[in-house]
Design a protein around this motif. Structure first.
Motif, PDB file in Angstrom:
ATOM      1  N   ILE A  30       0.864  -1.171   0.000  1.00  0.00           N
ATOM      2  CA  ILE A  30       0.000   0.000   0.000  1.00  0.00           C
ATOM      3  C   ILE A  30       0.904   1.227   0.000  1.00  0.00           C
ATOM      4  N   LEU A  31       0.679   2.114  -0.929  1.00  0.00           N
ATOM      5  CA  LEU A  31       1.458   3.349  -1.043  1.00  0.00           C
ATOM      6  C   LEU A  31       0.563   4.554  -0.853  1.00  0.00           C
ATOM      7  N   LYS A  32       1.133   5.609  -0.327  1.00  0.00           N
ATOM      8  CA  LYS A  32       0.419   6.877  -0.309  1.00  0.00           C
ATOM      9  C   LYS A  32       0.731   7.628  -1.605  1.00  0.00           C
ATOM     10  N   ILE A  33      -0.199   8.490  -1.993  1.00  0.00           N
ATOM     11  CA  ILE A  33      -0.004   9.302  -3.202  1.00  0.00           C
ATOM     12  C   ILE A  33       1.308  10.071  -3.094  1.00  0.00           C
TER      13      ILE A  33
ATOM     14  N   GLN B 205       4.344   8.786  -3.122  1.00  0.00           N
ATOM     15  CA  GLN B 205       5.467   7.939  -2.733  1.00  0.00           C
ATOM     16  C   GLN B 205       6.023   7.197  -3.943  1.00  0.00           C
TER      17      GLN B 205
ATOM     18  N   THR C 229      -3.080   1.958  -8.995  1.00  0.00           N
ATOM     19  CA  THR C 229      -3.610   0.828  -8.238  1.00  0.00           C
ATOM     20  C   THR C 229      -3.946  -0.289  -9.215  1.00  0.00           C
TER      21      THR C 229
ATOM     22  N   VAL D 201      -2.764   2.366  -4.161  1.00  0.00           N
ATOM     23  CA  VAL D 201      -2.286   3.732  -3.912  1.00  0.00           C
ATOM     24  C   VAL D 201      -3.455   4.540  -3.357  1.00  0.00           C
ATOM     25  N   THR D 202      -3.281   5.066  -2.138  1.00  0.00           N
ATOM     26  CA  THR D 202      -4.378   5.821  -1.501  1.00  0.00           C
ATOM     27  C   THR D 202      -3.930   7.230  -1.104  1.00  0.00           C
TER      28      THR D 202
END
Lengths: 115, 113
Positions: free
Chosen positions: A12-15, A17, A86, A114-115
């Protein structure tokens, strides 16, 4: 032979990253590929490589980079991750001679959100 | 641009039935066509590869045919079993693409006991 291996399995990645998806094959294949698969869809080619030091764009390369310094490894780099990235990412390899094309072997995939 | 279409998108059959999955492609200039199986949350497993010079390939209960001139391939599954439940994808290797596969969207098969 392990075939085609991919790490990680999930991420899971943050926007914004960045990350690198790893792919390794132990079949001495010269061709390697990166695909993405969105839900309910077929696979689309991101990048591919015909040998160490040679890479080329596929159908959907924007937002990604690759390198191929060895025959075995073909990492995929995501810079500035966006929600549109995503997807499930598959690495594949094949052994091609001249213009003949042979079977592609796939790794188990990396599921990226990606969130 | 090569396009690959698979019909139907989903199929549900009772156990034991023989079934056919269809794949069509728009450009007949291909090196080969490959059929894959994908289980939920898993990668792709290659089932059969048919070179452009071949008409069919068989593996156990599976038979794949290729009619390059009409841009069609079929995957025939004999005596289906619940373990055959999966998504089946076909992919063509166009002559102009340098081994870059073009995939269909798949047929989701459910075999009911």
């Amino acid at each position: 032979n392990a075939g085609v291996t991919q790490t990680p399995k999930f991420r899971i990645l943050k926007i914004g990253q960045s990350m690198t998806l790893q792919c390794t094959q132990d079949m001495n294949h010269n061709y390697m590929y990166w695909y993405r698969q969105d839900p309910g869809m077929g696979l689309k080619l991101i990048y591919y490589s015909v040998g160490a030091g040679i890479t080329d764009k596929g159908e959907v390369p924007n937002g990604y980079n690759v390198s191929r310094s060895t025959t075995e490894d073909f990492p995929l780099r995501l810079e500035l991750a966006a929600p549109s990235q995503t997807s499930v990412y598959f690495c594949a390899s094949s052994f091609n001679i001249d213009m003949s094309a042979y079977e592609q072997y796939f790794g188990p995939g990396t599921r990226l959100t990606v969130t | 641009k090569q396009e690959v279409t698979q019909i139907p998108a989903a199929l549900s059959v009772p156990e034991g039935e023989n079934l056919v999955l269809n794949c069509s492609f728009t450009d007949s200039a291909i090196y080969n066509l490959q059929w894959f199986r994908q289980d939920p949350g898993k990668g792709l497993t290659s089932l059969l590869l048919i070179q452009s010079s071949q008409r069919e390939q068989t593996s156990g209960r599976l038979n794949a045919s290729l009619d390059k001139s009409s841009g069609r391939s079929t995957l025939y599954i004999a005596a289906s079993q619940p373990g055959d439940s999966a998504t089946y994808l076909c992919a063509v290797n166009p002559e102009t693409s340098g081994s870059r596969l073009t995939f269909g969207e798949g047929t989701q098969l459910t075999v009911n006991p």
